[in-house]
Design a protein around this motif. Structure first.
Motif, PDB file in Angstrom:
ATOM      1  N   VAL A  58      -3.205  10.812  14.171  1.00  0.00           N
ATOM      2  CA  VAL A  58      -4.473  10.542  15.079  1.00  0.00           C
ATOM      3  C   VAL A  58      -4.664   9.327  15.595  1.00  0.00           C
ATOM      4  O   VAL A  58      -4.120   8.458  15.044  1.00  0.00           O
ATOM      5  CB  VAL A  58      -5.790  11.197  14.144  1.00  0.00           C
ATOM      6  CG1 VAL A  58      -5.672  12.431  13.777  1.00  0.00           C
ATOM      7  CG2 VAL A  58      -5.842  10.337  13.238  1.00  0.00           C
ATOM      8  N   ALA A  59      -5.453   9.232  17.012  1.00  0.00           N
ATOM      9  CA  ALA A  59      -5.650   8.047  17.580  1.00  0.00           C
ATOM     10  C   ALA A  59      -6.600   7.002  16.816  1.00  0.00           C
ATOM     11  O   ALA A  59      -6.069   5.809  16.810  1.00  0.00           O
ATOM     12  CB  ALA A  59      -6.222   8.218  19.016  1.00  0.00           C
ATOM     13  N   ASP A  60      -7.700   7.489  16.072  1.00  0.00           N
ATOM     14  CA  ASP A  60      -8.500   6.493  15.661  1.00  0.00           C
ATOM     15  C   ASP A  60      -8.952   6.867  14.197  1.00  0.00           C
ATOM     16  O   ASP A  60     -10.134   7.242  13.889  1.00  0.00           O
ATOM     17  CB  ASP A  60      -9.740   6.483  16.524  1.00  0.00           C
ATOM     18  CG  ASP A  60      -9.463   6.005  17.735  1.00  0.00           C
ATOM     19  OD1 ASP A  60      -8.861   4.731  17.724  1.00  0.00           O
ATOM     20  OD2 ASP A  60      -9.674   6.503  18.836  1.00  0.00           O
ATOM     21  N   GLY A  61      -7.964   7.250  13.148  1.00  0.00           N
ATOM     22  CA  GLY A  61      -8.309   7.755  12.237  1.00  0.00           C
ATOM     23  C   GLY A  61      -8.949   6.573  11.106  1.00  0.00           C
ATOM     24  O   GLY A  61      -8.843   5.479  11.255  1.00  0.00           O
ATOM     25  N   GLN A  62     -10.022   6.855  10.250  1.00  0.00           N
ATOM     26  CA  GLN A  62     -10.576   6.203   9.326  1.00  0.00           C
ATOM     27  C   GLN A  62     -10.487   6.529   7.812  1.00  0.00           C
ATOM     28  O   GLN A  62     -11.344   6.267   7.175  1.00  0.00           O
ATOM     29  CB  GLN A  62     -12.239   6.052   9.691  1.00  0.00           C
ATOM     30  CG  GLN A  62     -12.263   5.790  11.207  1.00  0.00           C
ATOM     31  CD  GLN A  62     -11.945   4.514  11.444  1.00  0.00           C
ATOM     32  OE1 GLN A  62     -11.905   3.358  10.647  1.00  0.00           O
ATOM     33  NE2 GLN A  62     -11.244   4.154  12.836  1.00  0.00           N
ATOM     34  N   GLY A  63      -9.184   7.118   7.501  1.00  0.00           N
ATOM     35  CA  GLY A  63      -8.996   7.291   6.318  1.00  0.00           C
ATOM     36  C   GLY A  63      -8.867   6.031   5.071  1.00  0.00           C
ATOM     37  O   GLY A  63      -8.939   4.940   5.623  1.00  0.00           O
ATOM     38  N   ARG A  64      -8.443   6.467   3.822  1.00  0.00           N
ATOM     39  CA  ARG A  64      -7.894   5.437   3.087  1.00  0.00           C
ATOM     40  C   ARG A  64      -6.951   4.489   3.654  1.00  0.00           C
ATOM     41  O   ARG A  64      -5.885   4.960   4.112  1.00  0.00           O
ATOM     42  CB  ARG A  64      -7.634   5.796   1.712  1.00  0.00           C
ATOM     43  CG  ARG A  64      -7.272   5.058   0.573  1.00  0.00           C
ATOM     44  CD  ARG A  64      -6.964   5.616  -0.807  1.00  0.00           C
ATOM     45  NE  ARG A  64      -5.773   6.259  -0.791  1.00  0.00           N
ATOM     46  CZ  ARG A  64      -4.368   5.827  -0.821  1.00  0.00           C
ATOM     47  NH1 ARG A  64      -4.457   4.557  -0.970  1.00  0.00           N
ATOM     48  NH2 ARG A  64      -3.515   6.609  -0.961  1.00  0.00           N
ATOM     49  N   GLU A  65      -7.000   3.458   3.361  1.00  0.00           N
ATOM     50  CA  GLU A  65      -6.311   2.036   3.885  1.00  0.00           C
ATOM     51  C   GLU A  65      -5.084   1.891   3.043  1.00  0.00           C
ATOM     52  O   GLU A  65      -5.335   1.427   1.930  1.00  0.00           O
ATOM     53  CB  GLU A  65      -6.947   1.045   4.531  1.00  0.00           C
ATOM     54  CG  GLU A  65      -6.206  -0.075   5.546  1.00  0.00           C
ATOM     55  CD  GLU A  65      -7.093  -1.221   6.073  1.00  0.00           C
ATOM     56  OE1 GLU A  65      -6.826  -2.226   6.036  1.00  0.00           O
ATOM     57  OE2 GLU A  65      -7.980  -0.613   6.882  1.00  0.00           O
ATOM     58  N   VAL A  66      -3.997   1.899   3.580  1.00  0.00           N
ATOM     59  CA  VAL A  66      -2.684   1.454   2.861  1.00  0.00           C
ATOM     60  C   VAL A  66      -2.019   0.196   3.484  1.00  0.00           C
ATOM     61  O   VAL A  66      -1.518   0.523   4.741  1.00  0.00           O
ATOM     62  CB  VAL A  66      -1.330   2.682   2.707  1.00  0.00           C
ATOM     63  CG1 VAL A  66      -0.511   2.163   1.958  1.00  0.00           C
ATOM     64  CG2 VAL A  66      -2.552   3.795   2.076  1.00  0.00           C
ATOM     65  N   ASP A  67      -1.913  -0.926   2.947  1.00  0.00           N
ATOM     66  CA  ASP A  67      -1.606  -1.804   3.559  1.00  0.00           C
ATOM     67  C   ASP A  67       0.158  -2.115   3.327  1.00  0.00           C
ATOM     68  O   ASP A  67       0.717  -2.159   2.255  1.00  0.00           O
ATOM     69  CB  ASP A  67      -2.081  -3.247   2.657  1.00  0.00           C
ATOM     70  CG  ASP A  67      -1.391  -4.397   3.279  1.00  0.00           C
ATOM     71  OD1 ASP A  67      -0.767  -4.437   4.117  1.00  0.00           O
ATOM     72  OD2 ASP A  67      -1.551  -5.687   2.745  1.00  0.00           O
TER      73      ASP A  67
END
Length: 380
Positions: A30-39
């Motif tokens: 997706v273009a602007d997903g806001q899920g859990r962030e994985v560094d």
């Protein structure tokens, strides 16, 4: 499936590497997903590998002679190897051949049946290719029934009968070992080969009927080991668009000139040329004649081949990786994978930027393989 947003990594987009977030949810990018962030700092994220033709899975189905009892378990084990090598779509190239044993019709039917049973238990997209030996005139009706019964979407035609030796009345090389492996006397095995060789004049008409039936079903078709322009032209006229592992430059050029596609083997690239003196895959890549690279018999070679081509500056990394991902996906008609752009399947491989080793593999946003530091980061 929880949305994820990968940050910090170098992401391979169609125009090259960029440090940009990559988000996906519901199995799609997706273009602007806001899920859990994985560094994923220190890692590279590339499109998942699409292996258009590989038979290395055979080692898992029969690790030694006679050990072919648990077909389902063998395919599950094979999937682990696919995932560990960044493969998110795997086409299992299964022989349907007079050679018998693991290449025989009965074994092929068992493989296709097992593949149907395990699909729900695997994360990797597993698909089948049937490799049909054209001298088997008595098997043409049966093979079409198998293709229909198991909904085989890709059929490749080959001829491994040792015609030169048979035409000279000589015993073909490796006859005894081949016969004993399938429980047949060398004499009977030779008689069977001689009988097929004697009827080769009937084969073209049989091929015409079979390819016409497969065209009507929308089955993708390929020819194997083409040597001449005339040979390739004959296949192209039958609707056999894929030229698998052409043995000569002439055949590869003829395929492209007629609108076909060329598939070469990754081991050929890694070795810097064919092991048996055929045309060099790197040379064909340099000439722009290759559409896809397949594992052939060695899954780790796919990743290595792409990097070898890029390191040798035969093409940039995006173009080299396209040969093992977007290119084969296009040949297979899989328009939903092969690039990390919004709307595509979240099929991706995570590589350690320093070592280029596979650190994680995800298929439709689901983890099929993860190790070490990458695994720790995905698990939070």
């Amino acid at each position: 499936m929880r949305p994820l947003r990968l940050t910090g990594a170098q992401v391979l987009l169609p125009d090259g590497l960029h440090e940009t977030p990559l988000a996906f949810e519901g199995g799609l990018i997706v273009a602007d997903g806001q899920g859990r962030e994985v560094d994923l700092s220190g890692f590279l994220v590339l499109p998942g590998i699409v292996d258009i033709h590989g038979d290395g899975f055979e080692r898992h189905l029969a690790p030694r002679r006679g050990a072919m009892k648990d077909m389902d378990g063998g395919l599950i084990a094979a999937e682990a190897e696919f995932a560990a090598n960044g493969i998110t779509t795997a086409v299992l190239a299964q022989f349907y051949s007079w050679e018998g044993g693991m290449r025989g019709p009965d074994f092929a039917v068992r493989v296709f049946g097992a593949l149907e049973r395990v699909r729900g238990a695997t994360v990797t997209d597993l698909r089948a290719q049937l490799r049909f030996e054209t001298p088997m005139l008595d098997a043409y009706d049966a093979v079409l029934d198998v293709i229909d019964a198991h909904r085989i979407g890709y059929v490749a035609f080959s001829d491994h009968l040792p015609h030169d030796a048979l035409a000279r009345g000589k015993r073909p090389p490796r006859l005894n070992g081949q016969a004993l492996r399938i429980g047949r006397s060398p004499e009977r095995h030779l008689e069977a080969m001689q009988a097929m060789h004697a009827r080769m004049h009937e084969v073209p008409a049989a091929i015409e009927r079979l390819t016409a039936a497969l065209r009507a079903r929308g089955v993708l078709m390929g020819s194997h080991d083409d040597r001449t322009a005339a040979e390739r032209a004959a296949w192209q006229a039958r609707g056999v668009a894929v030229c698998e592992f052409p043995e000569t430059l002439e055949a590869a050029e003829a395929a492209r000139a007629a609108g076909g596609v060329v598939v070469m083997g990754a081991p050929n690239v890694v070795r810097g040329g064919s092991h048996n003196g055929n045309v060099s895959a790197p040379d064909l890549v340099a000439m722009g004649l290759v559409d896809a690279i397949a594992s052939d018999y060695h899954y780790p070679s796919l990743r290595a081949a792409a990097y070898l081509l890029a390191d040798a500056r035969l093409c940039d990394l995006a173009a080299a990786w396209r040969l093992v991902s977007g290119g084969p996906a296009a040949v297979l008609g899989l328009r939903d994978r092969g690039a990390l752009t919004p709307g595509m399947r979240a099929d991706l491989v995570v590589l350690d930027a320093a070592t280029r080793r596979v650190a994680a593999t995800l298929c439709a946003g689901r983890i099929s393989y993860a190790r070490g530091e990458a695994a720790a980061r995905f698990m939070g």
